[in-house]
Design an enzyme around this catalytic site. Sequence first.
Site, PDB file in Angstrom:
ATOM      1  CG  HIS A  38       1.202  -4.321   4.991  1.00  0.00           C
ATOM      2  ND1 HIS A  38       1.026  -3.811   6.251  1.00  0.00           N
ATOM      3  CD2 HIS A  38       0.998  -3.290   4.129  1.00  0.00           C
ATOM      4  CE1 HIS A  38       0.712  -2.524   6.168  1.00  0.00           C
ATOM      5  NE2 HIS A  38       0.692  -2.184   4.887  1.00  0.00           N
TER       6      HIS A  38
ATOM      7  CG  HIS B  91      -7.450   3.928   1.130  1.00  0.00           C
ATOM      8  ND1 HIS B  91      -7.016   3.065   2.117  1.00  0.00           N
ATOM      9  CD2 HIS B  91      -8.621   4.459   1.571  1.00  0.00           C
ATOM     10  CE1 HIS B  91      -7.879   3.080   3.122  1.00  0.00           C
ATOM     11  NE2 HIS B  91      -8.865   3.914   2.813  1.00  0.00           N
TER      12      HIS B  91
ATOM     13  CG  HIS C 185      -3.912   2.229   3.822  1.00  0.00           C
ATOM     14  ND1 HIS C 185      -4.671   1.310   3.144  1.00  0.00           N
ATOM     15  CD2 HIS C 185      -2.970   1.513   4.491  1.00  0.00           C
ATOM     16  CE1 HIS C 185      -4.211   0.094   3.388  1.00  0.00           C
ATOM     17  NE2 HIS C 185      -3.186   0.196   4.211  1.00  0.00           N
TER      18      HIS C 185
ATOM     19  CG  HIS D 207       1.237   3.269   4.755  1.00  0.00           C
ATOM     20  ND1 HIS D 207       0.884   2.907   6.036  1.00  0.00           N
ATOM     21  CD2 HIS D 207       1.016   2.171   3.990  1.00  0.00           C
ATOM     22  CE1 HIS D 207       0.483   1.640   6.052  1.00  0.00           C
ATOM     23  NE2 HIS D 207       0.564   1.173   4.817  1.00  0.00           N
TER      24      HIS D 207
ATOM     25  CG  HIS E 195      -1.709  -1.172   1.484  1.00  0.00           C
ATOM     26  ND1 HIS E 195      -1.652  -1.890   2.664  1.00  0.00           N
ATOM     27  CD2 HIS E 195      -2.591  -1.820   0.687  1.00  0.00           C
ATOM     28  CE1 HIS E 195      -2.483  -2.921   2.590  1.00  0.00           C
ATOM     29  NE2 HIS E 195      -3.059  -2.906   1.402  1.00  0.00           N
TER      30      HIS E 195
ATOM     31  CG  HIS F  31      -8.464  -1.209   2.580  1.00  0.00           C
ATOM     32  ND1 HIS F  31      -7.356  -0.924   1.826  1.00  0.00           N
ATOM     33  CD2 HIS F  31      -8.526  -2.563   2.652  1.00  0.00           C
ATOM     34  CE1 HIS F  31      -6.772  -2.042   1.478  1.00  0.00           C
ATOM     35  NE2 HIS F  31      -7.460  -3.057   1.962  1.00  0.00           N
TER      36      HIS F  31
ATOM     37  NE  ARG G 204       2.144   0.250   9.262  1.00  0.00           N
ATOM     38  CZ  ARG G 204       1.775   1.516   9.430  1.00  0.00           C
ATOM     39  NH1 ARG G 204       2.688   2.480   9.403  1.00  0.00           N
ATOM     40  NH2 ARG G 204       0.503   1.822   9.630  1.00  0.00           N
TER      41      ARG G 204
ATOM     42  CG  ASP H 132      -6.112   0.778  -0.610  1.00  0.00           C
ATOM     43  OD1 ASP H 132      -5.141   1.046   0.120  1.00  0.00           O
ATOM     44  OD2 ASP H 132      -7.288   1.009  -0.285  1.00  0.00           O
TER      45      ASP H 132
END
Length: 255
Positions: free
Chosen positions: A196, A157, A146, A131, A129, A154, A219, A160
């Site tokens: 992630h 976004h 995000h 951020h 993603h 979500h 993360r 995404d």
Amino acid sequence: MARFPAILMMLSVLSATIILATCVSYGAMELAGEESNLKRAEQINDIQKKVSDLWHRLVYVKPVTSGRDEHTVYANCQVKPSSTLEANKSQVTGQVLFKQLYPDGKMDVFFDLSGFPTNNRNASCRAIHIHKFGDLSNGCDGTSGHYNPHEVNHPQHPGDFGNFPVKDGKIRKFRFNVSASLFGPYSVLGRAIVVHEQEDDLGKGGNKGSLEHGNAGKRLACCVIGICGPELWNKKALDNASRKKRRLERGGKTA
């Protein structure tokens, strides 16, 4: 800072243009006849187009680029493991490259990452993603949530990207026509890419976290998106085309 005087000058021109449009409109109303009305409409339409073009230049400011291709913007993100990550977690490294035609093109992205587990048990998809912050002072945790300028759930976004299958400990994937942008009021330049540990549930998890971040877990790695020249993208595109050609040739020989 250097572009502020130019923006102020453009704003002055815009204000003068709007005043002129108003004067033309009211002055033309005093004219009689169909021909005069048509002429008035043409003048107003022309002024409106100029005002619209000027606003477009103000809002969609093109990032400063290098190289001969002045109509394409390129960006790079050098992915590194989070500085706060435990030593027993996957140490993911690599590149995320961006390409977008200015001013109306959609953004293309190439992901080239390695360092994931190679055993089948851990070879599931991983979420990636964009951020909000490009702050890596506290590892990937400093990037906040995000990037969500439109305040939607979500996975709507701009950054995404969804899930990426891992093969032989690597992710190598192109994504075309994504909704994020390298320019304009919602530019992702200076923001962070976060890789992630788990799969994104795509907002179907039935809880608050699912609608915020897809419950994608820890993360693992991150980077800050920065402007660059076309060389990195062109090299990756050429390498990818060569790999595809070799696979096709091997397939033909096997057949």
